[in-house]
Design an enzyme around this catalytic site. Structure first.
Site, PDB file in Angstrom:
ATOM      1  N   GLY A  15     -21.219 -25.405 -71.326  1.00 20.56           N
ATOM      2  CA  GLY A  15     -20.783 -24.058 -70.978  1.00 20.56           C
ATOM      3  C   GLY A  15     -21.724 -23.027 -71.566  1.00 20.56           C
ATOM      4  O   GLY A  15     -22.089 -23.105 -72.746  1.00 20.56           O
ATOM      5  N   ALA A  16     -22.128 -22.059 -70.731  1.00 19.95           N
ATOM      6  CA  ALA A  16     -23.129 -21.072 -71.160  1.00 19.95           C
ATOM      7  C   ALA A  16     -22.583 -19.656 -71.118  1.00 19.95           C
ATOM      8  O   ALA A  16     -23.306 -18.709 -70.815  1.00 19.95           O
ATOM      9  CB  ALA A  16     -24.381 -21.190 -70.286  1.00 19.95           C
ATOM     10  N   ARG A 288      -0.036  -6.869 -73.410  1.00 15.19           N
ATOM     11  CA  ARG A 288      -0.159  -7.186 -71.989  1.00 15.19           C
ATOM     12  C   ARG A 288       1.065  -7.886 -71.420  1.00 15.19           C
ATOM     13  O   ARG A 288       1.454  -7.627 -70.280  1.00 15.19           O
ATOM     14  CB  ARG A 288      -1.410  -8.046 -71.766  1.00 15.19           C
ATOM     15  CG  ARG A 288      -2.691  -7.252 -71.912  1.00 15.19           C
ATOM     16  CD  ARG A 288      -3.910  -8.131 -71.809  1.00 15.19           C
ATOM     17  NE  ARG A 288      -5.126  -7.320 -71.832  1.00 15.19           N
ATOM     18  CZ  ARG A 288      -6.347  -7.823 -71.829  1.00 15.19           C
ATOM     19  NH1 ARG A 288      -6.511  -9.140 -71.818  1.00 15.19           N
ATOM     20  NH2 ARG A 288      -7.403  -7.035 -71.835  1.00 15.19           N
ATOM     21  N   HIS A 355      -4.798 -14.153 -65.883  1.00 14.96           N
ATOM     22  CA  HIS A 355      -6.013 -13.653 -66.518  1.00 14.96           C
ATOM     23  C   HIS A 355      -6.570 -14.569 -67.605  1.00 14.96           C
ATOM     24  O   HIS A 355      -7.780 -14.742 -67.695  1.00 14.96           O
ATOM     25  CB  HIS A 355      -5.716 -12.278 -67.116  1.00 14.96           C
ATOM     26  CG  HIS A 355      -6.887 -11.610 -67.753  1.00 14.96           C
ATOM     27  ND1 HIS A 355      -8.075 -11.398 -67.088  1.00 14.96           N
ATOM     28  CD2 HIS A 355      -7.057 -11.092 -68.999  1.00 14.96           C
ATOM     29  CE1 HIS A 355      -8.931 -10.772 -67.890  1.00 14.96           C
ATOM     30  NE2 HIS A 355      -8.343 -10.592 -69.058  1.00 14.96           N
ATOM     31  N   ARG A 400      -2.456 -12.818 -75.976  1.00 18.56           N
ATOM     32  CA  ARG A 400      -3.712 -12.300 -76.517  1.00 18.56           C
ATOM     33  C   ARG A 400      -3.773 -10.786 -76.395  1.00 18.56           C
ATOM     34  O   ARG A 400      -3.408 -10.225 -75.363  1.00 18.56           O
ATOM     35  CB  ARG A 400      -4.907 -12.917 -75.769  1.00 18.56           C
ATOM     36  CG  ARG A 400      -6.247 -12.349 -76.219  1.00 18.56           C
ATOM     37  CD  ARG A 400      -7.408 -13.036 -75.546  1.00 18.56           C
ATOM     38  NE  ARG A 400      -7.513 -12.775 -74.124  1.00 18.56           N
ATOM     39  CZ  ARG A 400      -7.982 -11.652 -73.586  1.00 18.56           C
ATOM     40  NH1 ARG A 400      -8.345 -10.631 -74.367  1.00 18.56           N
ATOM     41  NH2 ARG A 400      -8.083 -11.526 -72.279  1.00 18.56           N
ATOM     42  N   SER A 405     -10.763 -11.317 -76.900  1.00 16.47           N
ATOM     43  CA  SER A 405     -11.373 -12.506 -76.289  1.00 16.47           C
ATOM     44  C   SER A 405     -12.872 -12.551 -76.547  1.00 16.47           C
ATOM     45  O   SER A 405     -13.399 -13.587 -76.962  1.00 16.47           O
ATOM     46  CB  SER A 405     -11.085 -12.557 -74.790  1.00 16.47           C
ATOM     47  OG  SER A 405     -11.508 -11.374 -74.152  1.00 16.47           O
ATOM     48  N   LEU A 406     -13.584 -11.440 -76.310  1.00 17.98           N
ATOM     49  CA  LEU A 406     -15.019 -11.435 -76.609  1.00 17.98           C
ATOM     50  C   LEU A 406     -15.260 -11.652 -78.098  1.00 17.98           C
ATOM     51  O   LEU A 406     -16.232 -12.298 -78.499  1.00 17.98           O
ATOM     52  CB  LEU A 406     -15.664 -10.122 -76.158  1.00 17.98           C
ATOM     53  CG  LEU A 406     -15.793  -9.892 -74.648  1.00 17.98           C
ATOM     54  CD1 LEU A 406     -16.540  -8.593 -74.364  1.00 17.98           C
ATOM     55  CD2 LEU A 406     -16.490 -11.057 -73.965  1.00 17.98           C
TER      56      LEU A 406
END
Length: 587
Positions: A15-16, A288, A355, A400, A405-406
């Site tokens: 995974g990139a 969320r 999402h 979350r 996430s980032l």
């Protein structure tokens, strides 16, 4: 054992996206190890590129902020299912991780004084919930895009070896335990190669394509989850799927939470700002899961708009064209393309869209993959690591927070790299492979070409997504989930009789999509079984028949094995050098 070509590396990253590139960079920069990245798409087309809103870090550039406030919000946002040692580590590492990205060249938006611009985001507060924070570091509304290009360029400089348009088929276990590497297929030629590695790092992303409406790319098919389950290893908390409140109606493309962070708000058919009723304190910037449920409740109560009265509107035009073009240029483009709406003049039709996968491969803060032994104790799986959306550290728990996430990607991608820099010197060696795993991977490929098979994999995928959307969506209850599990069981039986009509060897997308379907079905099963057994409502798992959170019985992680067995892991309530945040109501 079947004879296939072998390529040997110290570390293999699968995974990139942001997590994979950050892990690769940490090791490649040391110039000590031979590092390879395998990706089914060109690195800058990984799904991280679609992350819009930003990356959370308590820099305090706009208003004072502290990592402990960030930690509190993340624990609360997780509905207290997040592991507090991992959350503490992530929030404390956030500022240096962001400054590191800045030094790599990531072009953050700037304040007038030159510091990184920060915007408000849902669930992020100051002083333990007293007022909204400005914690999200943004590059307009294309932060993920900027991050991916920055990290890819740094990896090219560091000499990372890339295999793009290669597809991971299955893990290969060591003859004496642990993981020896992975079988992958060159998508251009269909050649199979055994990537033998001392450390295999999964950064394969999410699996939102199990649902009909999703913000996820077509490539998000749970490949890492499928490979782990077929290797006899578990996944954790798969019942928790985040439905983002603001997907473009009828399409699912994401309108970033940053749009509400800049001052946008939701309205119903009467033009009322209805979130003031559902969440008087945080309004449109509540967590969320809360906002997504509120939208659906408003629609069910008759507040929906459009011919079918089945969605609501996101109002942004009051912010003015200058602000919108400066802060949300990508949203202007998306809205014009997919909703035929000029957001400088009219609101956007929106509805919640699948999402994010909160569950995944259980790991510790070093990214080491875990399983649970017969005594319920954690066991490290030697040679296997995971980071990003395919992993479950767990920093997100049952829900979350936006822009975490980032942060998760870069903090734990970096953590794996730091750990491996030392572990590869002494602990991790190449393992003799289990030949049966290589034979099994080849047999899985050949299954799709059996002459007597008749089922169409494309139709099976449609039916699977329909079952998941209808029976395991935002709201759940026992009878629907029982029905959904029966539907999945029948689909899985048909899947074993599915056949490829195109058996060509050169760039055969039908073959890749068929292999992806195996993984999507594994993820769907894990979700269905885990969701049915959790008899409470917590975070993104909301049940009509069990409406309350049940800390006495369910303050624990679910651990799913492929045979349907469920084990449990306790939530870590032991942050370093401080008292934990005890579970409280999120109201």
């Amino acid at each position: 054992m079947s004879s296939i070509r072998v390529k040997q590396y110290d570390a293999l990253i699968v995974g990139a996206g942001g997590a994979g590139l950050r892990a690769a960079l940490e090791m490649a920069q040391s110039r000590q190890y031979k590092v390879a990245v395998v990706s089914k798409v060109f690195p800058t087309r990984s799904h991280t590129v679609s992350a819009q809103g930003g990356i959370a870090a308590a820099l305090g550039n706009v208003v004072p902020d502290k990592p402990i406030w960030h930690m509190f919000d993340t624990v609360k946002g997780s509905d207290y299912l997040g592991d507090q040692d991992a959350i503490q580590y992530m929030c404390e590492q956030a500022p240096p991780s962001v400054y590191e990205l800045e030094h790599y060249g990531l072009p953050f938006s700037r304040l007038d004084d030159g510091r990184i611009y920060q915007r408000a985001f849902g669930g992020h507060t100051r002083d333990f919930g007293k007022e909204m924070a400005r914690r999200t570091c943004a590059c307009a509304d294309r932060t993920g895009h900027a991050m991916l290009h920055t990290l890819y360029q740094k990896n090219v400089e560091a000499g990372t070896h890339f295999y793009y348009e290669w597809y991971g088929i299955d893990l290969v276990r060591g003859a004496q335990g642990g993981i020896a590497g992975m079988i992958a297929m060159n998508m251009e030629t269909s050649e199979l190669v055994f990537f033998k590695s001392r450390a295999t790092i999964f950064a394969t992303g999410g699996a939102g394509r199990i649902y009909e409406t999703t913000s996820n790319a077509y490539t998000n098919t749970g490949d890492g989850i499928g490979m782990v389950l077929r290797a006899g290893l578990p996944v954790q908390d798969m019942e928790f799927w985040q439905f983002h409140p603001t997907g473009i109606y009828g399409v699912g493309c994401l309108i970033t939470e940053g749009a509400r962070g800049e001052g946008g708000y939701l309205i119903n058919k009467d033009g009322e700002r209805f979130m003031e009723r559902y969440s008087p304190h945080l309004k449109d910037l509540d967590c969320r899961d809360v906002v997504a449920r509120s939208i659906l409740q408003e629609v069910m109560a008759g507040g929906g708009v459009g011919p079918k009265k089945d969605h609501v509107l996101l109002k942004l035009d009051h912010l003015g064209e200058k602000v919108l073009r400066e802060r949300l240029p990508g949203i202007i483009e998306l809205s014009e393309k997919f909703a035929n709406v000029d957001i400088t003049k009219e609101p956007i039709p929106i509805l919640p869209t699948c999402h994010y996968m909160m569950g995944g491969i259980p790991t510790n803060i070093h990214g080491q993959a875990l399983t649970v032994d017969e005594n319920g104790k954690d066991q490290i799986i030697e040679g296997l690591f995971a980071a990003g959306e395919c992993a479950c550290v767990s920093v997100h728990g049952a829900n979350r927070l936006g822009t975490n996430s980032l942060l998760d990607l870069v903090v734990f991608g970096r953590a794996i790299g730091l750990h491996l820099e030392e572990a590869l010197k002494t602990e991790l060696k190449h393992r003799s492979e289990n030949p049966d795993d290589i034979d099994a991977a080849i047999a899985r490929l050949k299954r799709w070409e059996k002459p007597n098979n008749v089922e169409n994999p494309a139709l099976l995928r449609q039916e699977m997504r329909k079952a998941m959307s209808e029976d395991f969506g935002v709201f759940r209850e026992e009878q629907k989930m029982k029905q959904g599990l029966e539907r999945l069981q029948k689909l899985n039986e048909r899947l074993q009789r599915a056949k490829l009509t195109d058996t060509s060897r050169t760039f055969n997308n039908a073959r890749i999509e068929a292999l992806e379907l195996d993984n999507l079905m594994e993820v769907s099963y894990a979700t269905a079984v885990s969701a049915q057994q959790r008899t409470e409502s917590r975070g993104a798992h909301s049940r009509y028949d069990y409406k309350e959170r049940d800390d006495a019985n369910w303050l624990k992680h679910t651990v799913y094995f492929r045979d349907g067995h469920i084990a449990y892991r306790p939530v870590n309530m032991k942050p370093k050098g401080m008292d934990p945040f005890p579970p409280k109501s999120r109201d």
